[in-house]
Design a protein around this motif. Structure first.
Motif, PDB file in Angstrom:
ATOM      1  N   PRO A  96      -8.443  20.754 135.659  1.00 55.10           N
ATOM      2  CA  PRO A  96      -9.290  20.079 134.666  1.00 55.10           C
ATOM      3  C   PRO A  96     -10.508  20.905 134.240  1.00 55.10           C
ATOM      4  O   PRO A  96     -10.850  20.934 133.067  1.00 55.10           O
ATOM      5  CB  PRO A  96      -9.691  18.792 135.363  1.00 55.10           C
ATOM      6  CG  PRO A  96      -8.589  18.542 136.346  1.00 55.10           C
ATOM      7  CD  PRO A  96      -8.150  19.888 136.817  1.00 55.10           C
TER       8      PRO A  96
ATOM      9  N   ARG B 195     -11.203  22.120 130.459  1.00 59.97           N
ATOM     10  CA  ARG B 195     -12.390  21.664 129.732  1.00 59.97           C
ATOM     11  C   ARG B 195     -13.138  22.843 129.114  1.00 59.97           C
ATOM     12  O   ARG B 195     -13.560  22.792 127.943  1.00 59.97           O
ATOM     13  CB  ARG B 195     -13.315  20.893 130.668  1.00 59.97           C
ATOM     14  CG  ARG B 195     -14.551  20.339 129.973  1.00 59.97           C
ATOM     15  CD  ARG B 195     -15.462  19.647 130.962  1.00 59.97           C
ATOM     16  NE  ARG B 195     -15.952  20.582 131.970  1.00 59.97           N
ATOM     17  CZ  ARG B 195     -16.979  21.427 131.767  1.00 59.97           C
ATOM     18  NH1 ARG B 195     -17.577  21.471 130.597  1.00 59.97           N
ATOM     19  NH2 ARG B 195     -17.357  22.225 132.742  1.00 59.97           N
TER      20      ARG B 195
ATOM     21  N   ARG C 147      -3.736   9.952 127.025  1.00 61.95           N
ATOM     22  CA  ARG C 147      -4.380   9.921 128.335  1.00 61.95           C
ATOM     23  C   ARG C 147      -5.037  11.266 128.642  1.00 61.95           C
ATOM     24  O   ARG C 147      -6.132  11.322 129.206  1.00 61.95           O
ATOM     25  CB  ARG C 147      -3.335   9.562 129.392  1.00 61.95           C
ATOM     26  CG  ARG C 147      -3.771   9.757 130.828  1.00 61.95           C
ATOM     27  CD  ARG C 147      -5.053   9.003 131.156  1.00 61.95           C
ATOM     28  NE  ARG C 147      -4.899   7.568 130.949  1.00 61.95           N
ATOM     29  CZ  ARG C 147      -5.892   6.702 131.071  1.00 61.95           C
ATOM     30  NH1 ARG C 147      -7.116   7.146 131.355  1.00 61.95           N
ATOM     31  NH2 ARG C 147      -5.688   5.411 130.876  1.00 61.95           N
ATOM     32  N   PHE C 148      -4.366  12.382 128.246  1.00 59.33           N
ATOM     33  CA  PHE C 148      -4.923  13.728 128.462  1.00 59.33           C
ATOM     34  C   PHE C 148      -6.262  13.890 127.751  1.00 59.33           C
ATOM     35  O   PHE C 148      -7.231  14.407 128.330  1.00 59.33           O
ATOM     36  CB  PHE C 148      -3.925  14.777 127.972  1.00 59.33           C
ATOM     37  CG  PHE C 148      -4.479  16.175 127.924  1.00 59.33           C
ATOM     38  CD1 PHE C 148      -4.631  16.922 129.087  1.00 59.33           C
ATOM     39  CD2 PHE C 148      -4.862  16.750 126.716  1.00 59.33           C
ATOM     40  CE1 PHE C 148      -5.139  18.213 129.036  1.00 59.33           C
ATOM     41  CE2 PHE C 148      -5.369  18.032 126.654  1.00 59.33           C
ATOM     42  CZ  PHE C 148      -5.516  18.772 127.823  1.00 59.33           C
TER      43      PHE C 148
ATOM     44  N   GLN D 155      -8.308  11.528 126.894  1.00 59.56           N
ATOM     45  CA  GLN D 155      -9.298  10.681 127.543  1.00 59.56           C
ATOM     46  C   GLN D 155      -9.811  11.316 128.830  1.00 59.56           C
ATOM     47  O   GLN D 155     -11.006  11.233 129.143  1.00 59.56           O
ATOM     48  CB  GLN D 155      -8.676   9.304 127.849  1.00 59.56           C
ATOM     49  CG  GLN D 155      -9.656   8.299 128.433  1.00 59.56           C
ATOM     50  CD  GLN D 155     -10.830   8.031 127.508  1.00 59.56           C
ATOM     51  OE1 GLN D 155     -10.639   7.794 126.323  1.00 59.56           O
ATOM     52  NE2 GLN D 155     -12.045   8.081 128.048  1.00 59.56           N
ATOM     53  N   GLU D 156      -8.928  11.992 129.574  1.00 63.78           N
ATOM     54  CA  GLU D 156      -9.362  12.680 130.787  1.00 63.78           C
ATOM     55  C   GLU D 156     -10.342  13.806 130.459  1.00 63.78           C
ATOM     56  O   GLU D 156     -11.288  14.052 131.201  1.00 63.78           O
ATOM     57  CB  GLU D 156      -8.143  13.240 131.537  1.00 63.78           C
ATOM     58  CG  GLU D 156      -7.255  12.175 132.159  1.00 63.78           C
ATOM     59  CD  GLU D 156      -7.987  11.379 133.239  1.00 63.78           C
ATOM     60  OE1 GLU D 156      -8.914  11.945 133.882  1.00 63.78           O
ATOM     61  OE2 GLU D 156      -7.652  10.210 133.437  1.00 63.78           O
TER      62      GLU D 156
ATOM     63  N   LYS E  90     -12.411  13.800 127.982  1.00 65.20           N
ATOM     64  CA  LYS E  90     -13.682  13.139 127.710  1.00 65.20           C
ATOM     65  C   LYS E  90     -14.350  12.702 129.011  1.00 65.20           C
ATOM     66  O   LYS E  90     -15.582  12.783 129.160  1.00 65.20           O
ATOM     67  CB  LYS E  90     -13.458  11.925 126.811  1.00 65.20           C
ATOM     68  CG  LYS E  90     -12.951  12.285 125.410  1.00 65.20           C
ATOM     69  CD  LYS E  90     -12.681  11.033 124.582  1.00 65.20           C
ATOM     70  CE  LYS E  90     -12.137  11.410 123.200  1.00 65.20           C
ATOM     71  NZ  LYS E  90     -11.835  10.199 122.381  1.00 65.20           N
ATOM     72  N   ASN E  91     -13.531  12.239 129.952  1.00 63.12           N
ATOM     73  CA  ASN E  91     -14.090  11.825 131.240  1.00 63.12           C
ATOM     74  C   ASN E  91     -14.724  12.988 131.977  1.00 63.12           C
ATOM     75  O   ASN E  91     -15.656  12.802 132.776  1.00 63.12           O
ATOM     76  CB  ASN E  91     -13.001  11.192 132.107  1.00 63.12           C
ATOM     77  CG  ASN E  91     -12.465   9.910 131.499  1.00 63.12           C
ATOM     78  OD1 ASN E  91     -13.097   9.317 130.618  1.00 63.12           O
ATOM     79  ND2 ASN E  91     -11.287   9.482 131.966  1.00 63.12           N
ATOM     80  N   GLU E  92     -14.204  14.206 131.758  1.00 56.50           N
ATOM     81  CA  GLU E  92     -14.737  15.404 132.390  1.00 56.50           C
ATOM     82  C   GLU E  92     -16.007  15.910 131.698  1.00 56.50           C
ATOM     83  O   GLU E  92     -16.590  16.904 132.114  1.00 56.50           O
ATOM     84  CB  GLU E  92     -13.697  16.520 132.382  1.00 56.50           C
ATOM     85  CG  GLU E  92     -12.500  16.264 133.276  1.00 56.50           C
ATOM     86  CD  GLU E  92     -12.890  16.339 134.750  1.00 56.50           C
ATOM     87  OE1 GLU E  92     -13.821  17.115 135.078  1.00 56.50           O
ATOM     88  OE2 GLU E  92     -12.283  15.618 135.554  1.00 56.50           O
TER      89      GLU E  92
ATOM     90  N   VAL F  35      -5.183   5.390 124.281  1.00 54.14           N
ATOM     91  CA  VAL F  35      -4.574   5.677 125.570  1.00 54.14           C
ATOM     92  C   VAL F  35      -3.318   4.807 125.730  1.00 54.14           C
ATOM     93  O   VAL F  35      -3.363   3.596 125.537  1.00 54.14           O
ATOM     94  CB  VAL F  35      -5.562   5.409 126.721  1.00 54.14           C
ATOM     95  CG1 VAL F  35      -4.880   5.646 128.073  1.00 54.14           C
ATOM     96  CG2 VAL F  35      -6.791   6.287 126.568  1.00 54.14           C
TER      97      VAL F  35
END
Length: 566
Positions: A453, A457, A528-529, A531-532, A534-536, A548
């Motif tokens: 990840p 990123r 989902r990828f 969104q992950e 963005k979560n990072e 998602v």
């Protein structure tokens, strides 16, 4: 009643002798002024060569007639005075040079002038209406003093002009004269020349025009308006100017072009144009046309030649004449298409596009490894190498060469943020470019790689910065290419409609309704990828909004076409 020729000769004496003999043997008196730059040995040989002609005289006072100098006018008047004194039967005096060549039989010229005994043929236009001045000024030619040569002493000449402009000091045009300008090659009547040469104010006029820039283009042109009974503001001599304001030189391959002009004389002729001299130095009645001189019939060809000379062919760049930036005749020589993001979104997109349009489709021509030519070729048309180092030495020239070497065939290639970005300005400003961009598709490639990840990123942030700058340039107000930009999420809402719009421009088969769709890559889990990411902490925005768990569906070609109004 006949016409006499005053010739100003400074070079190619053998050719000048041929022309002078032709006119003299055709019953036309000739007076020759030989430039003082000609050596005495050459001058004496020239005179001996023509000594047998009884109707030919030489001006004894030889002057140095530099371009734009008063001496050329003075030499002309010396010759005109000798012509009028020595040959009382002359009713028209025709000014020519040693580089002139008759285009029609002398008898035609004599007939033409005999029917117009009181007409002076000289281009004479007011200063305000002349638009062919090159590198100078207009009325200031007369109100400023110009003692220097604008060609040989250009920088000093400009300084003198600026000084006079700042000082505000000007001089008055002699009373009764209206400044006119025009071609220096004329044919004047005896009465007009006599009045000009015998005018009691001649010294005043000469003193004034002595410091006018290029007096040979204004002295006779101005004074003829004072004395002439009738003026035809045109020259009987074909004399064309190139883009620098210099006389156009005619060569052997101009023979038919010269005849089409219907002019009586042409200048200036290349001394080695053997075909011209052998064909035109005759009084063959077979070439008699009895037509009015009309150089305008060939103006279009000369204008095209000047256009080609100054601007070149669209998209052609030569090492010997590389144009200044933004002064090219078009960035490229033909239409081409750039597809950004399509090969990430669709599987085997290059093959599908080539089959659908019939055009040559390349991979990433500006990829980091090499130039991916169609078919995996290492050397392409024109000797273009797939070497990235050679390509990147001048990326824009690489694309220009590619398009030039494949004229008549539209080129398509892929592009993306991982490629060399140095061509962005070039393609954005090229009217021949069609650029289609799906932003954010680089995320699909990262999605497939399944890397850590943190690494994903950082790479996503780098690619987004590059693409964001690329899109900013494409959206600049100076961009001339045909540009379409979609966020990834927006494009896949109606991919067939968007593809149809692109292909309609490419043709010729693109104008038909698409019946075969490119295969959309598997995007299961792509929402989902993102969104992950963005979560990072990655603020990804170029791809658009993906829900998602709601993945794009495969393309169905036969589905009803939706019209999207923006």
């Amino acid at each position: 009643m006949t016409v006499g020729f005053v010739m100003l000769v400074d070079a190619a004496l053998e050719r000048a002798a041929q022309v002078a003999r032709h006119w003299a043997e055709s019953g036309c008196p000739v007076v020759i002024h030989v430039d003082a730059e000609v050596t005495k040995r050459s001058y004496d040989a020239f005179r001996r060569d023509l000594a047998d002609l009884e109707t030919l005289e030489f001006v004894e006072t030889r002057r140095r007639c530099e371009w734009g100098s008063w001496d050329s006018v003075a030499a002309t008047m010396d010759g005109a005075e000798m012509m009028l004194d020595a040959f009382p039967d002359v009713r028209h005096v025709y000014l020519a040079t040693g580089a002139c060549l008759p285009l029609r039989p002398v008898a035609e010229l004599q007939t033409h002038l005999a029917g117009r005994p009181h007409t002076d043929f000289i281009e004479s236009a007011t200063v305000e209406s002349v638009d062919w001045s090159k590198g100078g000024f207009d009325r200031e030619r007369f109100t400023f003093r110009s003692p220097l040569s604008s060609r040989k002493q250009g920088s000093l000449f400009d300084r003198v002009v600026r000084l006079q402009r700042r000082s505000g000091r000007t001089r008055q045009v002699p009373e009764g004269l209206v400044p006119h300008r025009g071609s220096p090659w004329w044919c004047l009547t005896r009465s007009t020349l006599s009045a000009l040469l015998q005018d009691p104010r001649r010294r005043e006029y000469e003193d004034f025009f002595r410091s006018v820039q290029a007096p040979d283009q204004s002295y006779f042109q101005t004074l003829v308006r004072k004395y002439a009974w009738r003026v035809e503001s045109r020259s009987l001599t074909l004399s064309k100017l190139d883009y620098q304001g210099r006389s156009q030189t005619f060569y052997d391959d101009h023979l038919q072009l010269l005849r089409r002009s219907d002019c009586f004389v042409a200048r200036k002729i290349w001394p080695l144009a053997e075909r011209l001299y052998s064909n035109l130095l005759s009084n063959d009645p077979g070439v008699t046309q009895n037509a009015e001189p009309d150089p305008g019939k060939i103006d279009r060809l000369f204008n095209q030649a000047i256009e080609r000379r100054t601007r070149g062919r669209p998209g052609l760049y030569m090492q010997s004449r590389f144009p200044l930036q933004k002064r090219e005749n078009g960035e490229s020589s033909g239409s081409y298409s750039v597809f950004e993001g399509f090969d990430d979104l669709f599987d085997d997109f290059e093959a599908w596009l080539s089959k659908t349009t019939g055009n040559r489709v390349h991979g990433h021509l500006y990829g980091p490894g090499c130039a991916e030519f169609a078919g995996g070729e290492a050397i392409f048309n024109g000797g273009l190498s797939d070497s990235a180092a050679i390509r990147d030495y001048n990326p824009c020239a690489f694309l220009r060469n590619l398009v030039w070497n494949t004229r008549g065939e539209r080129q398509c290639f892929m592009f993306g943020p991982s490629d060399n970005q140095d061509i962005t300005d070039f393609i954005a400003g090229d009217r021949n470019a069609q650029i289609s961009v799906i932003t954010g598709t680089w995320a699909i490639r990262l999605f497939r790689q399944k890397e850590a990840p943190e690494a994903v990123r950082k790479e996503a942030a780098r690619l987004q910065r590059i693409e964001q700058e690329h899109v900013r340039i494409l959206g600049a107000d100076w961009a001339k290419a045909r540009i379409r930009i979609w966020p990834l999420a927006e494009f896949i809402e109606a991919p067939m409609d968007n593809l149809q719009c692109i292909l309609d421009e490419i043709g010729p088969r693109g104008a038909r309704r698409l019946t075969e769709a490119p295969r959309l890559t598997d995007l299961t889990g792509f929402g989902r990828f993102l969104q992950e990411l963005k979560n990072e902490g990655m603020a990804i925005h170029l791809a658009g909004e993906f829900s998602v768990g709601r993945d794009p569906t495969p393309i169905v070609p036969d589905s009803p076409r939706r019209l999207v109004v923006k």
